[in-house]
Design an enzyme around this catalytic site. Structure first.
Site, short mmCIF file in Angstrom:
data_model
loop_
_atom_site.label_atom_id
_atom_site.label_comp_id
_atom_site.label_asym_id
_atom_site.label_seq_id
_atom_site.Cartn_x
_atom_site.Cartn_y
_atom_site.Cartn_z
CG LEU A 309 -79.73 -42.55 -54.23
CD1 LEU A 309 -80.92 -41.66 -53.99
CD2 LEU A 309 -79.42 -42.60 -55.71
CG ASP A 310 -72.16 -39.55 -53.77
OD1 ASP A 310 -71.80 -39.38 -52.59
OD2 ASP A 310 -71.76 -38.85 -54.71
CE LYS A 311 -74.19 -33.61 -49.67
NZ LYS A 311 -74.11 -32.49 -50.64
CB THR A 312 -71.58 -34.07 -53.82
OG1 THR A 312 -71.70 -33.60 -52.47
CG2 THR A 312 -71.10 -32.92 -54.70
CB VAL A 506 -76.96 -44.19 -57.67
CG1 VAL A 506 -76.99 -43.20 -58.82
CG2 VAL A 506 -77.99 -45.29 -57.89
#
Length: 612
Positions: A309-312, A506
């Site tokens: 997963l990406d964060k922002t 993602v």
């Protein structure tokens, strides 16, 4: 040939055996058996000719398909005088093609609804009046009137009025939403309230809806790997069939037994069940705001073992807000000037942090200048000229790589998990803009659901500093948190994780696009994400919510399970029928009728993938 022509052929070719079969039966009842056999043969020949043409086309493309078994069974039946069996096989095959076309049409109706809603005209303000224009002619900055019942033709911002919108075709959400002045509206939204004014932010071809349409069209052209796998093993299947038929003929001396084996071996369950089930899964996903670009993605989703997963904008809401400004000592400029200059440059960037600065500056009524000579490193920072001043802003490493700091005072960046935008003006450190973001509601629950669905590893890969990443992920069940990652670093993480099995990435930003492409399945958040990430990904979540991730896995696994059930049941029953025919227990006509029932059963079973 075009897709509509192929659809017409699938429906039209069934007419020949559908008419010829009962005609031959009627003639046989009247005692004219020779005429009946002729009717059945004539009914079979058009289907056989169409099948032979398809086989030749496939062979020219070096594709060896299971259609050869169907052609062989019809030809053999005609050669030994079993014209009734040949006609039944012809009806079975043509009917199967019709059922496939019907099933795919039903399965794709939710996706096709997107294409039918493509806006083609719009009302544009020209001078002091309104003029109807084509959607393709709309340019960024044009003022449009969105009337009640209109579909927004391009992405834009509300200039006047309050919008009451139906986004169900885009997101699957049935409840209408309200948007006020300044809010961003995606193309493809239906206005169910009063008229409002919209200022176009993109041309029609670059809009979110156009991107979705392109992805839907690509999805409808796809062919599932399981279908290709069936074709790949067609030679082996055909060899087994011919060997069993030859054995039956050799042992009994009766060629009719061999024909009965060939008739039952017609592999319609494998030809029809897989594509119908997987396309049905695509349609079910579309109803829930999950755009799957192809049947091969549905199959790939079912095997995902690692999710990165990406964060922002992915783990977090991605709606950054200004939390404060810290000026350098001694100050290069005041806070208002720092914000105005930074926001002026950030007008050229699609990053969520850039949007936050631009929104804050506009809310304060600041006049923004046009930036020049802009250069951006995706996910890291941006530089350029504003009012003759050279600005650099972005992550700490990006800015400090361009300037030399007089001391280490600025290194307390990102303290307490607060994201920052460092700013340099004409080679001097000018200050830090502090931002705030919020974890998506239910993020922890989503990660837990993914675990329960068999996902073994869940990782975070973000360009933010370690302190920010640690603060955001505290208490969440991540196997690893990778901070301060560039676009290339994210690609390396995805490739490294592939040793554990299929990987899903993602993300929603431009810097996520390479990792999305490198992953087994790339998933983009399409409502607020970049065009690059949405068009690179194999799956797009049109609803701005992570809860669609576990739902997508559930839909994919059900579709694949239904497809495999249909294949194993159909082929298993066919093998039993072939054995019975080889033993002389089934005539060619009985075998053809048995296979017809098997075909209908497996296609109807495959359609179960449509149900929630």
């Amino acid at each position: 040939m075009t897709a509509p022509f192929h659809g017409w052929m699938k429906r039209g070719i069934v007419a020949s055996p559908l008419v010829g079969l009962p005609l031959g039966l009627a003639l046989k009842l009247y005692g004219t058996e020779a005429a009946a056999n002729l009717a059945w043969m004539v009914a079979t020949l058009p289907v056989l000719a169409k099948l032979a043409f398809d086989i030749l086309v496939s062979l020219r493309r070096s594709e060896f398909g299971l259609d050869i078994a169907a052609a062989l069974s019809m030809s053999a039946a005609l050669l030994v005088g079993e014209s009734l069996a040949a006609a039944i096989v012809a009806l079975m095959y043509a009917g199967g093609q019709y059922l496939e076309a019907f099933a795919e049409g039903r399965a794709q109706r939710d996706m096709t609804a997107l294409l039918s809603r493509r806006p083609v005209r719009a009302m544009r303000f020209d001078g002091n009046g309104l003029r109807e224009v084509s959607a393709e002619s709309i340019a960024p900055g044009d003022r449009l009137l969105i009337r009640q019942g209109d579909v927004t033709p391009v992405d834009g911002l509300i200039r006047k009025g309050i919008a009451r919108l139906d986004l169900s075709a885009l997101t699957g959400e049935s409840l209408p939403v309200h948007r006020e002045i300044g809010a961003e509206i995606p193309s493809g939204a239906s206005n169910i309230g009063e008229a409002f004014e919209l200022v176009a932010s993109r041309a029609a071809k670059d809009s979110a809806y156009a991107g979705i349409v392109r992805m839907v069209e690509a999805a409808q052209r796809s062919k599932a790997p399981m279908s290709r796998l069936a074709d790949h093993y067609a030679l082996g299947f055909l060899a087994i069939t011919v060997a069993l038929a030859g054995l039956a003929w050799s042992a009994s001396g009766d060629a009719v037994r061999a024909v009965a084996v060939l008739v039952i071996a017609t592999p319609c369950p494998l030809l029809l069940a897989v594509p119908v089930a997987l396309v049905a899964g695509m349609s079910r996903a579309a109803r829930h705001g999950i755009l799957v670009k192809g049947a091969q993605v549905i199959e790939g989703l079912a095997g995902i073992r690692t999710i990165v997963l990406d964060k922002t904008g992915t783990l977090t809401e991605g709606r950054l807000r200004l939390a404060g400004i810290e000026l350098a000592e001694p100050p290069v400029c005041d806070e208002t000037t720092l914000l105005r200059l930074a926001a002026s440059l950030d007008q050229a960037s699609p990053h969520v942090a850039a949007r936050a600065l631009v929104d804050e500056a506009r809310d304060r009524g600041l006049s923004l200048a046009v930036p020049e000579a802009v250069s951006e490193t995706a996910g890291e920072g941006i530089s350029g000229y504003v009012e003759g001043l050279h600005l650099a802003l972005g992550g700490w490493n990006f800015v400090t790589g361009l300037i030399a700091l007089p001391d280490a005072a600025g290194r307390a960046q990102g303290q307490d998990g607060v994201p920052i935008v460092a700013v340099a003006i004409d080679g001097r450190f000018a200050g830090k803009i502090l931002l705030s973001d919020r974890l998506r509601d239910g993020a922890g629950d989503v990660l837990g659901q993914l675990r329960s669905l068999g996902v073994k590893r869940v990782l975070l890969a973000t360009g933010d500093q370690p302190k920010i990443a640690a603060a955001m992920t505290a208490g969440l069940p991540f196997d690893a948190v990778h901070a301060d990652q560039s676009a290339a670093d994210k690609v390396a993480i995805v490739k490294a994780e592939q040793r554990y099995g299929p990987v899903m990435m993602v993300g929603d930003g431009v810097n996520d696009a390479p990792a999305l492409a490198a992953a087994t399945i790339g998933t983009a958040l399409g409502t607020h994400g970049s065009t690059a990430s949405a068009e690179t990904a194999g799956m797009v979540l049109l609803v701005d919510s992570l809860d669609r991730l576990p739902l997508a896995l559930q839909i994919a696994r059900r579709a694949r399970e239904v497809a495999l059930q249909s294949v194993f049941a159909g082929i298993g029953l066919s093998l039993l029928g072939m054995a019975a025919a080889a033993m002389g227990w089934l005539t060619p006509v009985q075998g053809a009728l048995l296979q017809e029932g098997i075909d209908v059963a497996v296609v109807l079973n495959a359609l179960r993938a449509l149900s929630d």
